[in-house]
Design a protein around this motif. Sequence first.
Motif, mmCIF file in Angstrom:
data_model
loop_
_atom_site.group_PDB
_atom_site.id
_atom_site.type_symbol
_atom_site.label_atom_id
_atom_site.label_comp_id
_atom_site.label_asym_id
_atom_site.label_seq_id
_atom_site.Cartn_x
_atom_site.Cartn_y
_atom_site.Cartn_z
ATOM 1 N N ASP A 1 0.818 -1.218 0.000
ATOM 2 C CA ASP A 1 0.000 0.000 0.000
ATOM 3 C C ASP A 1 0.848 1.262 0.000
ATOM 4 O O ASP A 1 2.083 1.209 -0.011
ATOM 5 N N ARG A 2 0.171 2.399 0.044
ATOM 6 C CA ARG A 2 0.849 3.696 -0.063
ATOM 7 C C ARG A 2 1.800 3.964 1.098
ATOM 8 O O ARG A 2 2.700 4.792 0.984
ATOM 9 N N THR A 3 1.645 3.248 2.222
ATOM 10 C CA THR A 3 2.539 3.437 3.366
ATOM 11 C C THR A 3 3.762 2.532 3.280
ATOM 12 O O THR A 3 4.632 2.590 4.146
ATOM 13 N N ARG B 1 -4.493 0.430 -5.722
ATOM 14 C CA ARG B 1 -5.131 1.728 -5.986
ATOM 15 C C ARG B 1 -6.557 1.736 -5.434
ATOM 16 O O ARG B 1 -7.009 2.731 -4.861
ATOM 17 N N ASP C 1 -6.334 2.028 -1.637
ATOM 18 C CA ASP C 1 -5.995 3.410 -1.269
ATOM 19 C C ASP C 1 -7.213 4.322 -1.437
ATOM 20 O O ASP C 1 -7.479 5.181 -0.591
#
Length: 194
Positions: free
Chosen positions: A147-149, A183, A186
Amino acid sequence: MTSFATGRMLLTPTDRHGPARAKRLRRLDLGERPDASYDNFDAFADKVAEVTATPFSMVNFIDENRQFFAGLHTPAGNRGGQDLGSAAARSNRSSRYMARDHGYCPHVLVRRKALVLDDVCDYPRFAGNPVVDDIGIRSYLGAPLIDRTGIALGTVCAVDTVPRPWGRAGLDTIKSLAHELVRQIDHREGHHTV
């Protein structure tokens, strides 16, 4: 992790990021229980099966102790879990859990890289996994959901009961599907009150 429960030594890699992942999954409200919101993950698993032409596909979130198939595609369209074969006929959402040392997704998760096994029996490290004998899995194609983290939440994968020459095209496909699903996750977080 090493297990002798089945009379074989299973080499599941040590997962140092398990606590952080479990916390992140809880924050995203993923991986703890099946409910109606998981229909989107089932639809995504259906898409993976269609694109890869496989009988089984999963969206799999993995915490410190178990795997949870939030998205599941089986040959008859049943949404059972656990052994993906006979249990699939039960269509029981609560059976979407699997031990952490079963299957190949935990390896993908810890490696943080896609894994392609044209024939799992060609790899001694993977051939002794319970999913080979218990379920009949012979080929695997999976990619991590990072994920984005930067946390690997789980995997998206396609499996077959016969050997498959996945090739570079298969690898590119599963990686692309993983990016697409991340995506969506997120986006879900951006619209989800935590």
